[in-house]
Design a protein around this motif. Structure first.
Motif, short mmCIF file in Angstrom:
data_model
loop_
_atom_site.label_atom_id
_atom_site.label_comp_id
_atom_site.label_asym_id
_atom_site.label_seq_id
_atom_site.Cartn_x
_atom_site.Cartn_y
_atom_site.Cartn_z
N GLY A 494 0.73 -1.25 0.07
CA GLY A 494 -0.14 -0.45 -0.16
C GLY A 494 0.96 1.17 -0.13
N ILE A 495 0.48 2.09 -0.78
CA ILE A 495 1.44 3.23 -0.57
C ILE A 495 0.28 5.03 -1.15
CG2 ILE A 495 0.80 3.76 -3.57
CD1 ILE A 495 3.91 4.71 -3.05
N THR A 496 0.31 5.91 -0.02
CA THR A 496 -0.18 7.15 0.42
C THR A 496 0.93 8.10 0.27
OG1 THR A 496 -2.92 7.50 1.67
CG2 THR A 496 -0.48 6.53 2.94
N LYS A 497 -0.38 9.23 1.11
CA LYS A 497 0.47 10.44 0.90
C LYS A 497 -0.12 11.02 2.00
CE LYS A 497 -2.47 13.34 -1.43
NZ LYS A 497 -3.08 12.24 -2.04
N ASP A 498 0.33 12.63 2.69
CA ASP A 498 0.07 13.19 3.76
C ASP A 498 0.32 14.57 3.29
OD1 ASP A 498 2.74 13.73 4.61
OD2 ASP A 498 2.61 12.69 6.02
N SER A 499 -0.47 15.46 3.88
CA SER A 499 -0.77 16.61 3.80
C SER A 499 0.92 17.29 3.12
CB SER A 499 -1.21 17.65 4.52
OG SER A 499 -0.31 17.26 6.08
N LEU A 504 4.20 7.62 1.85
CA LEU A 504 4.44 6.45 3.27
C LEU A 504 3.14 5.20 2.19
CD1 LEU A 504 2.81 9.47 4.04
CD2 LEU A 504 3.21 7.63 6.44
N THR A 505 5.16 3.84 2.15
CA THR A 505 4.56 3.02 1.88
C THR A 505 4.64 1.98 2.74
OG1 THR A 505 5.72 4.27 -0.14
CG2 THR A 505 5.12 0.88 0.24
N ASN A 514 7.05 2.59 5.93
CA ASN A 514 7.87 3.33 5.32
C ASN A 514 8.20 5.19 5.29
OD1 ASN A 514 11.95 1.70 4.07
ND2 ASN A 514 9.41 0.61 4.78
N ILE A 515 8.33 6.73 5.95
CA ILE A 515 7.91 7.36 4.82
C ILE A 515 8.28 7.78 4.38
CG2 ILE A 515 7.56 9.87 6.11
CD1 ILE A 515 6.50 8.24 8.42
N ILE A 516 8.89 8.56 3.52
CA ILE A 516 9.93 8.81 2.77
C ILE A 516 9.50 10.56 2.11
CG2 ILE A 516 10.80 7.07 1.99
CD1 ILE A 516 9.64 7.56 -1.12
N ASP A 517 10.67 11.52 1.89
CA ASP A 517 10.34 12.93 1.32
C ASP A 517 9.87 12.53 -0.07
OD1 ASP A 517 12.76 13.28 0.11
OD2 ASP A 517 13.27 14.32 1.04
N GLN A 518 9.17 13.93 -1.14
CA GLN A 518 8.58 13.66 -2.16
C GLN A 518 10.28 14.04 -2.86
OE1 GLN A 518 6.49 17.51 -2.65
NE2 GLN A 518 8.64 18.76 -3.33
N ASP A 519 11.36 14.07 -2.70
CA ASP A 519 12.00 13.53 -3.34
C ASP A 519 12.97 12.20 -2.85
OD1 ASP A 519 12.05 16.19 -4.91
OD2 ASP A 519 12.95 17.02 -2.57
N ARG A 524 11.88 8.46 7.74
CA ARG A 524 11.45 7.45 9.08
C ARG A 524 10.43 6.32 8.70
NH1 ARG A 524 10.26 9.96 13.67
NH2 ARG A 524 11.83 11.94 12.61
N TYR A 525 10.88 4.83 10.14
CA TYR A 525 9.57 4.13 10.65
C TYR A 525 8.96 4.29 10.77
CZ TYR A 525 13.60 0.99 7.43
OH TYR A 525 14.40 0.87 6.95
N ILE A 526 8.20 3.37 10.81
CA ILE A 526 6.69 3.82 11.64
C ILE A 526 6.40 1.85 11.55
CG2 ILE A 526 3.99 3.31 11.72
CD1 ILE A 526 4.27 6.40 10.20
N ASN A 527 6.83 1.48 13.17
CA ASN A 527 6.17 -0.26 12.97
C ASN A 527 4.96 -0.10 13.71
OD1 ASN A 527 9.99 0.22 13.60
ND2 ASN A 527 9.29 -1.54 12.37
N CYS A 528 4.85 0.31 15.64
CA CYS A 528 3.83 0.49 15.90
C CYS A 528 3.03 -1.53 15.86
CB CYS A 528 1.80 1.35 15.31
SG CYS A 528 3.25 2.88 16.00
N GLY A 529 4.12 -1.77 16.11
CA GLY A 529 3.64 -3.25 15.71
C GLY A 529 2.94 -3.95 14.91
N LEU A 530 2.71 -3.75 13.97
CA LEU A 530 2.50 -4.21 12.86
C LEU A 530 2.71 -5.20 12.50
CD1 LEU A 530 3.01 -0.66 10.02
CD2 LEU A 530 0.81 -1.45 12.12
N ARG A 531 1.35 -6.22 11.37
CA ARG A 531 1.85 -7.48 11.69
C ARG A 531 0.96 -7.68 9.60
NH1 ARG A 531 4.88 -10.80 13.61
NH2 ARG A 531 3.15 -12.82 13.50
#
Length: 561
Positions: A494-499, A504-505, A514-519, A524-531
């Motif tokens: 899945g992939i999306t974008k924020d304001s 985000l992928t 994964n969070i990357i900038d527009q370039d 940053r990584y987001i974990n939060c116990g994701l499965r």
């Protein structure tokens, strides 16, 4: 030289045209000497002449003259009629009940608007046109080189053909000489045999003549005639010349080669404004938000799927979900309760779901080759494909649909932009003619449009996120960040974008986002116990929703403050 405009001559009074200018009428915009000021006043007593020192000229605004009342100045502005008006106009019935503003306020607004537009022209539009001109010039220079290379290739190919033709001509001529020599030798042998026979016949004629003329009978009886032998003539040798059968010259062009077709097309999406220009979605710059040091799970919603794949925000209170069955379900975020269920028209599992700006659910049906929209709980077919299977879909800032699709044989992949059911743009190859995207054997693929109008696709087969600009030109490929949480190969879903124009992928293998900038720079990584995270979406407050495939849950995560 005009003394009123030349900086090198002394300015002269516009009445007497001899004296040096010292004064200026800001009302009439006339340059005057001191002696002519009185005469200027008396020339038109109806105007409130404002006489100032020449150096202070243009310090007073000149109100526009009224088109309807002679010698009146307009100090007000009718907003409804969008024209300057004088006090007599306001008193008339023509503007009765109309909203009227002070003209100075309107002037300030117009000046501010012009300043903004001038700034946009100076800082964005003009530099963009400079870049476009430079790009076209570079393209022309490149064309000169490329067309030169093309001509050189044709010439080289022609030279190779000449060499081959010369070799072929030489070979054919050698074959002609060999055949000729063989046949001449045969004929020469035949001629030698005939000449020998002629000589023998001549000898026998001479012998017969001697025997006929002699009285010696013994000599007469000694002559043995061979005339019967000579009556049997030799076989006639008839040589057959080979024929040269030339190939059709008209077919040489096909054999030699030909030019492929060329074209000059016009693509209204070909150029994009510099990034200082706001995208249609942005409207105004969003407030700057910072990434939290640690993302936080806000809530978790249980769903009833065997495998959960997709999530799409209908609002900040409701989300649509889909998984490995034909039913798409709407859940309350706060209550976690099921609000609505809709089954696909074909009975197939939806490949991807999104919600448009008008809050309509859209889903792709890979098996049915359709893109569908749900309005008032009724499903309408928007797009039907031939030989292509729609996978991921997203709604653009302009209201169009972007669809990532693969061929039936899984050999090609492309992104197509649709306005309704009309194809507007196809993105498939880079500048070198190589495919931008890898076809996928799965029915699930994901695509989104960033705020800067970049098109972002998660290409799990290539283990990359592929980002192109609005014109379809490759900007970058993101292939993950090292070290990854589980040190496994990057596997984007899945992939999306924020304001903030972050991309985000979901990384399925490493169970993170994964969070990357527009370039394309890793943030940053987001974990939060994701499965096993799969589908993603963002609400209007930049909360992240993650569809977890195996535990059938959607997590709402706060990662910005």
């Amino acid at each position: 030289m005009d003394p009123r405009t030349s900086a090198q001559d002394v300015m002269r009074c516009e009445l007497c045209e001899t004296a040096v200018v010292h004064m200026h009428c800001d009302t009439c915009l006339v340059n005057l000497c001191k002696a002519c000021v009185g005469e200027h006043f008396s020339a038109d007593l109806s105007k409130p002449h404002k006489i100032v020192d020449f150096k202070d000229r243009k310090s007073t605004l000149l109100y526009p003259g009224c088109k309807f009342h002679d010698k009146e100045r307009c100090k007000m502005y009718c907003n409804q009629c969008d024209i300057p008006v004088c006090h007599k106009c306001i008193a008339s019935d023509q503007h009765l009940g109309h909203k009227v503003s002070e003209i100075l306020k309107v002037v300030d607004e117009k000046k501010n608007k012009l300043i903004k537009e001038q700034t946009e022209l100076n800082e964005t539009i003009y530099p963009t046109y400079q870049d476009i001109a430079s790009e076209v010039q570079n393209r022309m220079s490149q064309f000169e080189k490329e067309y030169g290379d093309l001509s050189t290739a044709i010439t080289k190919h022609g030279e190779e053909w000449h060499k081959e033709i010369d070799k072929l001509v030489k070979k054919l001529k050698a074959e002609v000489d060999a055949i000729k020599n063989t046949q001449l030798q045969t004929l020469q042998k035949h001629l030698d045999e005939i000449n020998k026979t002629k000589s023998d016949i001549k000898d026998e004629i001479d012998s017969m003549e001697t025997a006929i003329d002699t009285n010696d009978m013994s000599k007469l009886f000694s002559i043995i005639s061979n005339v019967h032998t000579y009556r049997d003539l030799p076989d006639k040798i008839i040589p057959s010349l080979p024929k040269f059968i030339p190939g059709k010259i008209q077919e040489v062009s096909k054999m030699f080669g030909a030019l492929s077709s060329s074209s000059l097309t016009s693509d209204k999406h070909g150029y994009s404004m510099k990034t200082t220009q706001k995208s249609p979605e942005a409207g105004s710059s969003p407030p700057v938000k910072q990434l939290l040091d640690e993302a936080e799970t806000v809530t978790t919603i249980d769903t009833g799927y065997g495998n959960l794949y997709n999530v799409a925000c209908l609002s900040d209170e409701e989300i649509w979900t889909s998984g490995y069955d034909r039913t798409m379900r709407l859940y309350s975020i706060n209550q976690g309760s099921l609000l609505k269920s809709i089954k696909t028209k074909s009975g197939n599992c939806p490949s991807n779901i999104i919600v448009t700006k008008s809050e309509h659910l859209v889903y792709t049906d890979n098996s049915d080759r359709t893109v569908n929209i749900v309005k008032n709980e009724k499903i309408e077919e928007v797009i039907r494909l031939q030989n292509w299977k729609p996978k991921g879909v997203c709604s653009t800032s302009s209201g169009d649909l972007l669809v990532i699709m693969d061929t039936d044989d899984y050999k090609q992949s492309k992104v197509v932009c649709y306005s309704g059911s009309t194809e507007k743009q196809t993105i498939q190859f880079d500048d070198k003619g190589k495919p931008l995207y890898s076809p996928s054997f799965y029915i699930l693929r994901y695509i989104t449009e960033n705020r800067n109008l970049d098109i972002c696709v998660s290409d799990e087969r290539a283990n990359a996120v592929v980002v192109v600009n609005q014109a379809g030109k490759l900007r970058f490929r993101y292939t993950g960040h090292t070290p990854a949480p589980k040190n496994k190969l990057f596997y984007p879903q899945g992939i999306t974008k924020d304001s903030q124009s972050h991309i985000l992928t979901a990384d399925y293998n490493n169970e993170c986002v994964n969070i990357i900038d527009q370039d394309g720079q890793f943030l940053r990584y987001i974990n939060c116990g994701l499965r096993y995270p799969w589908g993603l979406c963002i609400d209007t407050n930049d909360n992240l929703f993650v569809a977890q495939e195996r535990n059938k849950q959607v997590k709402k995560i706060k990662y910005l403050w």
